[in-house]
Every structure is written in C-alpha cells, then in structure tokens.
Design an enzyme around this catalytic site. Sequence first.
Site, PDB file in Angstrom:
ATOM      1  CB  VAL A 181     -14.898   0.652  36.723  1.00  0.00           C
ATOM      2  CG1 VAL A 181     -15.218   1.115  37.913  1.00  0.00           C
ATOM      3  CG2 VAL A 181     -13.650  -0.330  36.532  1.00  0.00           C
TER       4      VAL A 181
ATOM      5  CG  ASN B 297     -14.237  -5.337  19.387  1.00  0.00           C
ATOM      6  OD1 ASN B 297     -13.314  -4.874  18.945  1.00  0.00           O
ATOM      7  ND2 ASN B 297     -14.529  -5.254  20.633  1.00  0.00           N
TER       8      ASN B 297
ATOM      9  CG  HIS C 188     -16.773   3.523  25.098  1.00  0.00           C
ATOM     10  ND1 HIS C 188     -16.037   4.379  26.140  1.00  0.00           N
ATOM     11  CD2 HIS C 188     -15.829   2.537  24.984  1.00  0.00           C
ATOM     12  CE1 HIS C 188     -14.765   3.780  26.658  1.00  0.00           C
ATOM     13  NE2 HIS C 188     -14.803   2.777  25.856  1.00  0.00           N
TER      14      HIS C 188
ATOM     15  CD  GLU D  96     -19.077  -1.818  24.021  1.00  0.00           C
ATOM     16  OE1 GLU D  96     -18.623  -0.804  23.337  1.00  0.00           O
ATOM     17  OE2 GLU D  96     -18.472  -2.296  24.935  1.00  0.00           O
TER      18      GLU D  96
ATOM     19  CD  GLU E 152     -21.812  -3.951  33.467  1.00  0.00           C
ATOM     20  OE1 GLU E 152     -22.042  -5.197  33.821  1.00  0.00           O
ATOM     21  OE2 GLU E 152     -21.687  -3.515  32.309  1.00  0.00           O
ATOM     22  CG  ASN E 153     -18.692  -5.772  38.391  1.00  0.00           C
ATOM     23  OD1 ASN E 153     -19.442  -6.470  38.680  1.00  0.00           O
ATOM     24  ND2 ASN E 153     -18.238  -5.712  37.105  1.00  0.00           N
TER      25      ASN E 153
ATOM     26  CE  LYS F 171     -12.544  -7.997  24.752  1.00  0.00           C
ATOM     27  NZ  LYS F 171     -12.997  -6.911  25.424  1.00  0.00           N
TER      28      LYS F 171
ATOM     29  NE  ARG G 283     -15.386  -0.969  19.767  1.00  0.00           N
ATOM     30  CZ  ARG G 283     -14.571  -0.879  20.703  1.00  0.00           C
ATOM     31  NH1 ARG G 283     -13.687  -1.940  21.159  1.00  0.00           N
ATOM     32  NH2 ARG G 283     -14.530   0.270  21.505  1.00  0.00           N
TER      33      ARG G 283
ATOM     34  N   GLY H 111     -14.803   1.409  32.115  1.00  0.00           N
ATOM     35  CA  GLY H 111     -14.097   0.156  32.324  1.00  0.00           C
ATOM     36  C   GLY H 111     -12.451   0.411  32.339  1.00  0.00           C
TER      37      GLY H 111
ATOM     38  NE  ARG I  11      -7.258   5.111  25.803  1.00  0.00           N
ATOM     39  CZ  ARG I  11      -8.304   4.495  25.323  1.00  0.00           C
ATOM     40  NH1 ARG I  11      -9.075   4.240  26.143  1.00  0.00           N
ATOM     41  NH2 ARG I  11      -8.221   3.385  24.463  1.00  0.00           N
TER      42      ARG I  11
ATOM     43  CG  ASP J 108      -8.391  -5.707  39.505  1.00  0.00           C
ATOM     44  OD1 ASP J 108      -9.432  -5.115  39.068  1.00  0.00           O
ATOM     45  OD2 ASP J 108      -8.338  -6.667  40.405  1.00  0.00           O
ATOM     46  CG  MET J 109     -11.708   0.457  40.632  1.00  0.00           C
ATOM     47  SD  MET J 109     -10.986   1.918  40.852  1.00  0.00           S
ATOM     48  CE  MET J 109     -10.786   2.881  39.171  1.00  0.00           C
TER      49      MET J 109
END
Length: 394
Positions: free
Chosen positions: A330, A9, A179, A380, A332-333, A16, A90, A209, A240, A281-282
């Site tokens: 975000v 990716n 996605h 993914e 998941e956590n 990645k 990807r 994310g 965004r 960062d959330m």
Amino acid sequence: MSAPVLVINCGSSSIKYQLVDGDTEEASTSGVIERIGQSESVVTHTTDDGKRVWNEHVADHAAGLEAMVRACEEFGTPLSDAGLIAVAHRVVHGGERFVQPVVIDDEVVDAIEELAVLAPLHNPGNLEGIRVARRLFPELPQVAVFDTAFHTTMPERAHVYAVPEEWRKRHGVRRYGFHGTSHAYVSRKAAEMLGKDPKQVNVIVAHLGNGASITAVERGRSIDTSMGLTPLEGLVMGTRSGDIDPAIVFHMHRSTGASFDELDEALNKRSGMLAMTGVIDMRGIDRAARSGDRAAELALEIYCYRLRKYIGSYIAALGGADAIAFTAGVGENSAEVRARALEPLTALGVKLDESANQAGGPIISTSDSLITAMVVPTDEEGEIAAQTASLLRS
C-alpha cells in the site's frame, strides 16, 4: 554471487524464498508456494528468464521446500551449485532474548518454540521451516533473523506498558514491534536518498501492507513503533483492528459468550478493512470510494486518519523528522493513501508534491518541504541476507 544466501520465510500455509547475494542484496531467484496442505497448491518461481506458475499438491512444509529445491534445479541454478554460505530464516518474534541474528542450534530452536506463545500465528510456521531446512541442508549454517530485533533499541518509556509488574517480569508483557527488517532497510535507504549517514537523520517509516506498522527511527535506531506485544496493535490493517479499547474484548465476551480464542481470531482475521468494506485490497477500496461507496470512503478515511495521527506523534517523539518513508504494497502503490496521510500535515513542515506523488516518487514532497516525503521499495529478503552475511563474517 560472492555471498549467496537462501532466504526462507515460512508462514502457516505458505513459503516464500529468495536466493540473494548478501553483499549486493540482489536476488537471482525467488518464489512463493501458496495453499500448502490444500488439495492444490500454487507454485510461483521467478528467475532472470521469467516467471513460471504451476499447480501441484504440496502436503506440508517439507514437501514445499522439496518443491523449491526441484524448481531451482529445473529452472535456473540448482541450490547445490549455488555456493550457498547459509540458509536464513525470517522469524517473527524473538522476544527479549534475540536482539540480533543468530546461528541456529537446538537451543535456539527450543527458544523460538517457547516464544510461540507471543506469536502463535507466526512463530510455529517459521519454526517448521527451520526444522525442515536443517534436514535438507545439514551442511549449511542456518541463521534466524528476527522481526523484533530492530526494535530492541526502544527506550523503556516506549516499550513498557502500565500493567502489573508480574505481567511484565514473569510473562514478558511489553512492546516488541515487528517488520523490523523492513524498517531497518527502508530507514537506511531513506538516509541514502538524503545523501546522509543513517546516524545523521531521523526517519519515520510507514510499512503499509496487509499488515501495517510505523516506526520512529532516530539516527539509525528504532525508538518507538506502533505494533506491540503482538502485531495486532497500532494502525488499521487488512484484517487486524489495530488500536482499540482493550475492554472491548471483555465486553464482547460477556455480551456474546464468545471465547477469548474466538475474539482473538476476530480481531486478527476478521477486522480492519475487511470488517469495514468486505475486502482487503486497497485498490478496490479506493475505486469503491471514488464511485461513492460510503463504507469504502469511511474505511479509507479511518485508515489514513490513524496513520496521520501516528506520523504526527512520531514527529513529536523524534523532536522533528528529516524524512517520512512509505513502503510495502500500500505504501509504495497508493498515491491516495499517501496524499490523505500527508496533505493535512502542512503545519508540521510537510508539503506534498501532488504530481510527484501520483507518479510514485521516489521524492513526493516539494523542494521547500521541511520534511522530505518519499517512497522507498522495501527489500526484507535483501536485508535478511545482508545481516546473515555480516553475522557469519564477524
């Protein structure tokens, strides 16, 4: 591994990679190379023996993929001995042409390059990775898996914009969605958690994310999604804006003299949570909101309000949902984001289990909830490897 696939990716300044079994979707090696082209890049390489991080100068994507090959040789299994069946890439935008994975040839490369006009921030990096990998692994099939492909099942009522016909027919203006590999994987796993076949259930997948999108999946098929022609539309994201009045662009152009390229950059890279709080960062935003920071609290409320509106609209679009699945960083956590998005939806059949949500699930709704809410870690790369193995065997 029975079907080893090297999944790559490539972004504009990062790579990645994972070595994944296309049958089991299990990864034995993974890594990321960041800050490509800068004076000092960061290489992170992970195997069953642990994680290793070091700095080296990585001038470009060719040097980055060569660094990946060296890392695999030094730590773990050399790629030449891995029994690879393919290199999978990807690719963010496949337009209307690519509705499923394809084996890459010169014609496919040219088509991906032409589609860069629809994803100028993504497709060029993806394409550079393809070109370099074809030189490095000339004996292996190279496969492109497209973010947009899963959404090609959307009906016209969902993907057609009410714009002039020439825009739609000559310039490809429509909703594409992104996605897709994540939405495909998570919706399938959500069905498994319900003990049902994907064709028996309706699932709403919230991929949250730094980039964020939400998709209505009807019996295994995407019927609507929040991102549009580009990844800018839809939910509020890290940098965004998500949905805005499109006339804002013309207003700011007339009022400030900013070019359209400058406005494009502002909406994609300087908006969203960054614009409202100064950070993306959330976890930090959540902590600031809890400590009384008004800007952070407002940003969090806007983020979750937009998400909640989409969930509600997709319950309506599906005629009822069996599950709502949260995924990505975000999703998941952040128990706070999930709670703020779901707690007001009791009238629509969602009952949140607060303790299960705080624990991270996997099931975060009560046993009598009409819609099952859950947390499903995305994979993914595993999905890309599985699609690649399936393509090569077909």
